[in-house]
Write a protein that holds these residues in place. Structure first.
Motif, PDB file in Angstrom:
ATOM      1  N   SER A 210       0.569  -1.299   0.168  1.00 10.04           N
ATOM      2  CA  SER A 210      -0.117  -0.246   0.010  1.00 10.04           C
ATOM      3  C   SER A 210       1.011   1.343   0.113  1.00 10.04           C
ATOM      4  O   SER A 210       2.103   1.118   0.891  1.00 10.04           O
ATOM      5  CB  SER A 210      -1.128   0.135   1.630  1.00 10.04           C
TER       6      SER A 210
ATOM      7  N   LYS B 253       0.737   5.939  -0.063  1.00  7.24           N
ATOM      8  CA  LYS B 253      -0.030   6.656   0.345  1.00  7.24           C
ATOM      9  C   LYS B 253       1.029   7.929   0.129  1.00  7.24           C
ATOM     10  O   LYS B 253       2.169   8.242  -0.124  1.00  7.24           O
ATOM     11  CB  LYS B 253      -0.432   7.123   1.698  1.00  7.24           C
TER      12      LYS B 253
ATOM     13  N   GLU C  67      -8.390  10.114  -3.445  1.00  8.26           N
ATOM     14  CA  GLU C  67      -8.948   9.602  -1.808  1.00  8.26           C
ATOM     15  C   GLU C  67      -9.843   8.015  -2.031  1.00  8.26           C
ATOM     16  O   GLU C  67     -11.259   8.410  -1.245  1.00  8.26           O
ATOM     17  CB  GLU C  67      -9.720  11.019  -1.294  1.00  8.26           C
ATOM     18  N   THR C  68      -9.884   8.015  -3.025  1.00  7.20           N
ATOM     19  CA  THR C  68     -10.730   6.430  -3.343  1.00  7.20           C
ATOM     20  C   THR C  68      -9.943   4.784  -2.690  1.00  7.20           C
ATOM     21  O   THR C  68     -10.560   4.156  -3.513  1.00  7.20           O
ATOM     22  CB  THR C  68     -11.124   6.674  -4.490  1.00  7.20           C
ATOM     23  N   GLU C  69      -8.908   5.068  -2.511  1.00  5.77           N
ATOM     24  CA  GLU C  69      -8.250   3.873  -1.876  1.00  5.77           C
ATOM     25  C   GLU C  69      -8.121   3.736  -3.334  1.00  5.77           C
ATOM     26  O   GLU C  69      -7.815   2.117  -3.374  1.00  5.77           O
ATOM     27  CB  GLU C  69      -9.365   3.369  -0.861  1.00  5.77           C
ATOM     28  N   GLU C  70      -7.992   4.172  -4.001  1.00  2.05           N
ATOM     29  CA  GLU C  70      -7.432   3.236  -5.299  1.00  2.05           C
ATOM     30  C   GLU C  70      -5.883   2.999  -5.198  1.00  2.05           C
ATOM     31  O   GLU C  70      -5.260   3.273  -4.763  1.00  2.05           O
ATOM     32  CB  GLU C  70      -7.670   3.435  -6.670  1.00  2.05           C
ATOM     33  N   HIS C  71      -5.476   1.801  -6.415  1.00  2.00           N
ATOM     34  CA  HIS C  71      -3.476   1.489  -5.887  1.00  2.00           C
ATOM     35  C   HIS C  71      -3.228   2.098  -7.356  1.00  2.00           C
ATOM     36  O   HIS C  71      -3.688   2.059  -8.318  1.00  2.00           O
ATOM     37  CB  HIS C  71      -4.234  -0.234  -5.929  1.00  2.00           C
TER      38      HIS C  71
ATOM     39  N   THR D 231      -4.414   4.759 -11.658  1.00  2.00           N
ATOM     40  CA  THR D 231      -4.740   3.913 -10.925  1.00  2.00           C
ATOM     41  C   THR D 231      -4.813   2.470 -12.134  1.00  2.00           C
ATOM     42  O   THR D 231      -4.888   2.731 -12.717  1.00  2.00           O
ATOM     43  CB  THR D 231      -5.614   4.169  -9.646  1.00  2.00           C
TER      44      THR D 231
END
Length: 496
Positions: free
Chosen positions: A344, A346, A363-367, A454
């Motif tokens: 992960s 950030k 801010e969508t927790e995409e990779h 992403t």
């Protein structure tokens, strides 16, 4: 509430009630005996009528006096009222962007329903993406940097003046001892080096410094590396030499109350960078580096080592000088963080000059794309056993974003305050706008990779680095196909 906003709310209510009763300004003028131009100025929030005139308006509109003078707006305009009654407009640094508060009020009064819809949209986006006041102000600060090409000549000159005043030999780098002496003698500081683990709270151990304003007392975490200590001292000099009274009191900062604190923190940090990496010296090194025909990362590392500053300070400083002295304005800066052993990442800091280049934080927790050099240096660093500085570069092409092409260089180091975390800092410059200024960018030995933003929004087939399915990309494709089918169906029906 400021008088201006009281005028505006009264004007908005008057306009709303008048429209609900299907009255033009001319009709209301006839009913009240007040001139059309005067009513227009009231509705725009430029004037507030006296009591006798408010009575005339209330009678003509057939609403109670108390209702028309109330500061409460109905649900259709409630978000505007909330904005006006808060201190948001005072907090937003409108003057930094050349915007008068009066102009903003004029926009609101001219199209209140459209502005209300826009504000409601922003609130909904903020709620959906967990956007906080801090992220909003940070976005404002980035916009301010971008509007100025991230170069501030007044602060550059202040740093030069400081060096001239306090250093006998301007060719020498400012030492820790010199900075400490100036803080103590000129600004009455007491400086204490202490292991923050001994302060009683585990959370404090992650901080690098704490400033006690009332006592002019500066605590510096003794476990901080020398580069960070130098930056802290230089930043404190910036606060004082630039006379910035509204400030943040910890580094890294935990919170702030108003935008000026965040802005002054940026000014003090900029001063620190200009003090530790003087413009003329770094500019000469950059010119020599960019004149090289072959791509040699060891030459870049020499610059990083020459100033004994952290890679982030040097990278940030380069974003100040590239637009001003090399006319390279299409660039981005990124800082990423990852925990050792995790997959992960950030994006903790970003800057985009001249245009909103990819990649950007989401801010969508995409990779984030695993082909980024910013991520690859972190992976390489994780395999190193000792303290190490990993550096790499590549040409990144974004096939799903108009084939934008960037030269990207990235450095990764261990986080000294979080031993289980790694961080990378990155500069990317648009290839077509920089290749004539930076000779080595034409070296065919530089790796070239197609990248995305992403994984979820990437349509690359058979990508061995993919960390997630292309869910958003496939959804967009399905939507486009459906629209084509619908349009074809309508065309066929129209032929019958």
């Amino acid at each position: 509430m400021q008088e201006e906003y009281i005028k505006l709310i009264f004007g908005l209510k008057l306009k709303q009630v008048r429209a609900s009763k299907d009255l033009s300004l001319f009709k209301l003028s006839k009913l009240t005996g007040l001139s059309k131009s005067y009513l227009n100025e009231i509705e725009k929030g430029k004037k507030y009528p006296k009591t006798d005139k408010i009575i005339l308006l209330a009678e003509a509109l057939e609403i109670p006096y108390d209702e028309i003078v109330s500061l409460k707006l109905d649900k259709n305009l409630a978000p505007i009222a909330e904005i006006l009654q808060s201190n948001l407009l005072q907090e937003i640094p409108l003057e930094l962007f050349g915007i008068e508060e009066r102009d903003l009020i004029e926009i609101i009064s001219n199209a209140p329903m459209k502005v209300n819809a826009f504000i409601s949209t922003l609130i909904e986006i903020g709620n959906n993406y967990n956007l906080t006041k801090e992220s909003f102000y940070l976005a404002s600060l980035r916009s301010f940097q971008e509007a100025n090409d991230n170069y501030f000549p007044e602060i550059e000159q202040s740093a030069k003046s400081f060096l001239k005043e306090y250093l006998v030999n301007s060719d020498d780098s400012v030492t820790n001892e010199t900075m400490e002496e100036i803080l103590k003698e000129e600004y009455n500081y007491t400086i204490v080096y202490k292991d923050f683990k001994d302060l009683g709270a585990a959370e404090l151990a992650k901080l690098r410094s704490i400033y006690i304003k009332e006592k002019h007392l500066l605590y510096i975490n003794s476990t901080t590396d020398n580069d960070q200590k130098r930056f802290i001292l230089a930043k404190e000099l910036g606060y004082n030499y630039l006379n910035l009274t509204k400030r943040l009191y910890t580094f890294s900062w935990a919170s702030f109350e108003e935008f000026d604190q965040l802005l002054n923190n940026f000014y003090a940090s900029y001063f620190a960078g200009a003090l530790l990496l003087p413009e003329d010296k770094l500019l000469k090194d950059m010119q020599n580096l960019f004149a090289l025909e072959s791509h040699d990362l060891s030459k870049f590392q020499e610059i990083l080592g020459k100033y004994t500053e952290s890679p982030e300070t040097v990278y940030q400083r380069m974003t100040n000088l590239l637009p001003k002295h090399f006319n390279i304005r299409d660039l981005f800066f990124l800082r990423l963080s990852t925990k050792v052993g995790s997959n992960s990442y950030k994006l903790t800091k970003e800057l985009h000059l001249n245009q909103q280049q990819s990649p950007q934080a989401n801010e969508t927790e995409e990779h984030y794309c695993r082909r980024w050099v910013s991520l690859n240096v972190l992976k390489e660093l994780e395999n190193q056993k000792d303290d190490h500085h990993e550096i790499s570069a590549q040409i990144s092409i974004y096939p799903f974003n108009n084939n934008q092409k960037y030269y990207v260089i990235s450095s990764a180091t261990k986080d000294p305050f979080n031993p289980n975390y790694l961080r990378s800092v990155t500069i990317g410059v648009l290839y077509k706008s920089a290749q004539r200024k930076i000779k080595f960018m034409n070296d065919p030995q530089i790796p070239v990779r197609e990248v995305a933003v992403t994984c979820e929004n990437c349509g690359m087939e058979n990508c061995a680095d993919r960390a997630a399915k292309p869910s958003r990309f496939e959804k967009n494709i399905r939507t486009k196909r459906l629209n084509v089918i619908i349009n074809d169906f309508i065309k066929e029906e129209n032929k019958i």
